[in-house]
Structures are given as C-alpha cells and as structure tokens.
Design a protein around this motif. Structure first.
Motif, PDB file in Angstrom:
ATOM      1  N   GLN A 214      -1.757   6.919  -3.676  1.00  0.00           N
ATOM      2  CA  GLN A 214      -0.341   6.550  -3.686  1.00  0.00           C
ATOM      3  C   GLN A 214       0.081   6.307  -5.132  1.00  0.00           C
ATOM      4  O   GLN A 214      -0.496   5.473  -5.826  1.00  0.00           O
TER       5      GLN A 214
ATOM      6  N   GLN B 175       3.260   5.441  -7.902  1.00  0.00           N
ATOM      7  CA  GLN B 175       4.607   4.864  -8.004  1.00  0.00           C
ATOM      8  C   GLN B 175       5.315   5.441  -9.224  1.00  0.00           C
ATOM      9  O   GLN B 175       4.758   5.499 -10.319  1.00  0.00           O
ATOM     10  N   CYS B 176       6.567   5.863  -9.011  1.00  0.00           N
ATOM     11  CA  CYS B 176       7.378   6.530 -10.034  1.00  0.00           C
ATOM     12  C   CYS B 176       8.057   5.490 -10.922  1.00  0.00           C
ATOM     13  O   CYS B 176       8.636   4.525 -10.426  1.00  0.00           O
TER      14      CYS B 176
ATOM     15  N   CYS C 195      12.360   5.626 -10.300  1.00  0.00           N
ATOM     16  CA  CYS C 195      13.091   4.998  -9.195  1.00  0.00           C
ATOM     17  C   CYS C 195      12.244   4.000  -8.416  1.00  0.00           C
ATOM     18  O   CYS C 195      12.738   3.375  -7.477  1.00  0.00           O
ATOM     19  N   GLY C 196      10.977   3.885  -8.754  1.00  0.00           N
ATOM     20  CA  GLY C 196      10.132   2.908  -8.077  1.00  0.00           C
ATOM     21  C   GLY C 196       9.566   3.377  -6.757  1.00  0.00           C
ATOM     22  O   GLY C 196       8.814   2.642  -6.104  1.00  0.00           O
ATOM     23  N   THR C 197       9.888   4.623  -6.357  1.00  0.00           N
ATOM     24  CA  THR C 197       9.371   5.130  -5.089  1.00  0.00           C
ATOM     25  C   THR C 197       7.849   5.260  -5.147  1.00  0.00           C
ATOM     26  O   THR C 197       7.290   5.685  -6.159  1.00  0.00           O
ATOM     27  N   THR C 198       7.203   4.897  -4.048  1.00  0.00           N
ATOM     28  CA  THR C 198       5.763   5.066  -3.927  1.00  0.00           C
ATOM     29  C   THR C 198       5.459   6.091  -2.850  1.00  0.00           C
ATOM     30  O   THR C 198       6.066   6.058  -1.773  1.00  0.00           O
ATOM     31  N   GLY C 199       4.535   6.989  -3.127  1.00  0.00           N
ATOM     32  CA  GLY C 199       4.145   7.988  -2.135  1.00  0.00           C
ATOM     33  C   GLY C 199       2.931   8.750  -2.604  1.00  0.00           C
ATOM     34  O   GLY C 199       2.498   8.598  -3.752  1.00  0.00           O
TER      35      GLY C 199
ATOM     36  N   CYS D  29       8.957  13.484  -9.277  1.00  0.00           N
ATOM     37  CA  CYS D  29       9.261  12.643  -8.121  1.00  0.00           C
ATOM     38  C   CYS D  29      10.229  13.396  -7.200  1.00  0.00           C
ATOM     39  O   CYS D  29      11.254  13.897  -7.663  1.00  0.00           O
TER      40      CYS D  29
ATOM     41  N   VAL E 211      12.226  12.183  -5.134  1.00  0.00           N
ATOM     42  CA  VAL E 211      13.448  11.402  -4.920  1.00  0.00           C
ATOM     43  C   VAL E 211      14.371  11.475  -6.129  1.00  0.00           C
ATOM     44  O   VAL E 211      15.557  11.785  -5.999  1.00  0.00           O
ATOM     45  N   CYS E 212      13.855  11.217  -7.332  1.00  0.00           N
ATOM     46  CA  CYS E 212      14.737  11.119  -8.501  1.00  0.00           C
ATOM     47  C   CYS E 212      14.477  12.192  -9.551  1.00  0.00           C
ATOM     48  O   CYS E 212      15.255  12.317 -10.501  1.00  0.00           O
TER      49      CYS E 212
ATOM     50  N   ASP F 180       6.400   9.015   7.144  1.00  0.00           N
ATOM     51  CA  ASP F 180       5.019   8.886   6.696  1.00  0.00           C
ATOM     52  C   ASP F 180       4.016   9.474   7.695  1.00  0.00           C
ATOM     53  O   ASP F 180       2.812   9.419   7.479  1.00  0.00           O
TER      54      ASP F 180
END
Lengths: 129, 251
Positions: A66, A68-69, A72-76, A94, A96-97, B239
């Motif tokens: 996992q 974290q960007c 934008c703080g998204t984790t995946g 990322c 998302v952003c 997810d």
C-alpha cells in the motif's frame, strides 16, 4: 545474407533506454507539477507492470504494498497506479490526482528509483518475524 | 503464508532464465499459445506474469510482460500472445518462433492481480480481448485443485472467432459460468446486438454486494476503466475489484 525469419528484428519505432550517466532525476524540481487530463488518455498500463522491474530491487513484492501519495494523500496498492513508459523510464502516477508517485529508470549497470511522490509504503509481512 | 513475498523467490534475487519453446497452439487467427520448458521454474500463482527479454543481433534489447495462461505444472509454462499489428514484439512472438527457439524470461512476478486457492469468496472474472489470459490461469488453477469456489466469467470479444480457449470454456466445469459478449459481430441467432459492455450485461453477472465477492478485470485500459466503473455503480466495494490494464494496444 538474409537473416532467418525467426530472429527478433529491431523495428523502426524501438524504445531505447539512454539513461544519463549521473542521476537522471538530479535536475528536476522536488515537487512535480500535477497536470492531468483524466478524460481522454488511455495510453498507460498499471502498476502490475512494475512487478518485474521492482523485483530487481526489492526482496518482497512491491506491487501489492500500500502506497500513500504525497499529492492527495490517497492510499492504495502500487498495482493500481497508472504507469507510463517504457522510455526513458517507468513513471507511475496516482490514479486520483496524477501526482508522480514513483519512477524507476534502469541503466546498463544501475537502477534509479525516485520515490519523492510517496509518503510511505506499507508491506504486509504476516505474523512471523 | 501471508508474506508479501512471491512464492519461490524468498531471499533470492530474481534472475533471467532461459526457456525453450517446446510447442505452440493456435488459439485465434491472431493469438498463439507458447508452451515453454523452464528448468528450475519455481511455480507461480494464477494471475502472475513474466517479463520476456528479446535481443536483436545488433544488441538492441527490449522487454515485454506476458501473463501466464497455465496452472502451475512443474517446469512447463504457457503464455498466450496476441499479435498486435504495428507491434514491435508481438508479431515476432505470435508468428515467427520455431520449436526449439530459446527465450529469456524472468518471473513469476506480481503479487496483487492473483487468485489464491484459499480464497473462499465467489469470484467474478471480466475479460476484454486477450485480457482473458491471466483469468484463464485462475480458471485452470481452480479446476486443477478441484476447489468448488463459484466462478463467473464475462468475456468480451469483437467477434466469435476472437475467442481464445473456446472449447475448454464450453466444456462442463461445475461451478463455472461463462458468458460471451460480442462488440462487433455476433454468432447467428444471437439474442444480443453487438455492443460494448453495458450496465445490464454487468448486472447479469455481478455477485450481490452482500456476498463480498472479489472481481478481477483484465484487458485494454479503456475497457478496464469502464468495467470497473460499472461494478462500482452496481455496489461492489472498490477494494474488492482488482484490475490489470495492458494499455491501448497491449504490445
């Protein structure tokens, strides 16, 4: 003499890696400008394609980690980043952003890994230590 | 077992191996399965891929990733390669190789887009074109192990002749439901007009969200994005959707 048909032939639109002899990221600003058009572009793969190149550098599978960007703080999972390349390196953004989360450039005798867009990587290791 | 490391390479740096082509099968007019013998192959999980490295006589070298099509089987490994016109590598792999040729590969790699036999939840597989390949490895691994986990496959192709593994997918396999979807041309008397995947198509195969199924989607990038959005709109938790995109062309 003509080459046998079953030899791999270099085509006109080859992808050649020509890494700079020094750090290929040295001249770049510390923060990547995020410019990202989500709607039209599908010219990317995803982070699953990083599994081979990163397996040269890490003892564990990185694409299931996992990440974290910083944008934008998204984790995946790293597997879900959008990967552009292959030349002059693989750029993982990322989803998302659009922030560049990770880049890897493979030279002849070195590899460069740029993680400036990554806050952290979390690896699942199980209970055994 | 929960380690993130991929089986067979704990503590061992992944290296390039030399594989020998020992057989080929034509799957569609544009796709061919390469049967490889890889001495020392450590085994793999369904969904993993290998990187192939090709080197021309002038020293130019390039790499591509190919999904493994076969269930684990000793030193034998099968890749299915779809020829992409204008592609640099796939025409060579899909039409020019001869039995006995040597190929450099490293793997297995990829620990995320995998199905593990100990997963007990229902599974939805969604394939666009040659995105069927890693999903076929999952179907084959399930059958090889005799597990009864319910599987559904939605397989989108342009025309009937673009279907890979068609005899195997139409053979009885209890607990596996297969749905074909055609985007350009349909078989005779087919009830559905050719079109890209719709919400109705997806709703017909998606497991109810309460079943906590896992969905695997593989195909060209635009197909994967669209199919994943449909599943989310149908209430599948993001997810529990795993995706693998191979770009606009896949070469």
């Amino acid at each position: 003499m003509p080459e046998p048909a079953h030899h791999f032939q270099r085509s006109a639109h080859h992808f050649q890696h020509t890494p700079h002899p020094a750090d290929p990221f040295a001249d770049e600003p510390a923060v990547t400008d995020v410019q990202y058009d989500d709607a039209v572009d599908d010219d990317y793969e995803d982070g699953n394609a990083l599994a081979g190149p990163l397996s040269e550098l890490f003892a564990v599978d990185v694409v299931s980690a996992q990440g974290q960007c910083t944008g934008c703080g998204t984790t995946g999972p790293i597997a879900q980043l959008r990967v552009y390349g292959p030349g002059p390196g693989l750029v993982a953004r990322c989803p998302v952003c659009g922030q560049v989360v990770l880049r890897v450039v493979r030279g002849t005798e070195s590899a460069w890994l740029d993680l400036r867009g990554t806050v952290s990587l979390q690896f699942r290791l199980g209970a055994d230590r | 077992m929960a380690r993130a490391a991929v089986s067979g390479r704990l503590g061992e740096r992944l290296r390039w191996r030399v594989a020998t082509l020992v057989g080929q099968r034509v799957e569609t007019p544009a796709a061919r399965t390469l049967v490889l013998d890889v001495p020392g192959w450590p085994g793999h999980l369904a969904g993993q891929h290998v990187d192939l490295r090709l080197t021309a006589e002038d020293g130019y070298s390039t790499q591509r990733s190919y999904s493994i099509a076969s269930a684990p089987d000793g030193a034998s490994l099968e890749l299915t390669v779809q020829r992409v016109s204008e592609g640099e590598v796939s025409p060579y792999l899909a039409q020019d190789l001869l039995d006995g040729d040597l190929l450099e590969l490293r793997g297995p790699v990829g620990g995320w887009f995998v199905w593990r036999p100990e997963q007990s939840e229902p599974i939805l597989l969604v394939a666009g074109g040659s995105g069927i390949v890693p999903l076929m490895a999952m179907i084959r691994a399930r059958r090889q192990l005799g597990v009864t986990t319910p599987f559904r496959l939605l397989y989108s192709v342009r025309t009937p002749e673009d279907r890979m593994y068609v005899d195997e997918l139409q053979a009885p396999d209890p607990g596996l439901e297969v749905t074909f979807l055609y985007t350009r041309q349909v078989p005779e008397d087919w009830p559905r007009f050719p079109s890209r995947i719709t919400e109705k198509d997806m709703a017909a195969v998606a497991w109810p969200p309460s079943m906590l199924a896992t969905s695997y989607i593989c195909g060209p990038t635009a197909f994967v994005e669209y199919a994943a959005d449909l599943l989310v709109e149908l209430g599948q938790p993001p997810d529990r959707i795993r995706t693998e995109r191979f770009g606009p062309t896949g070469d």
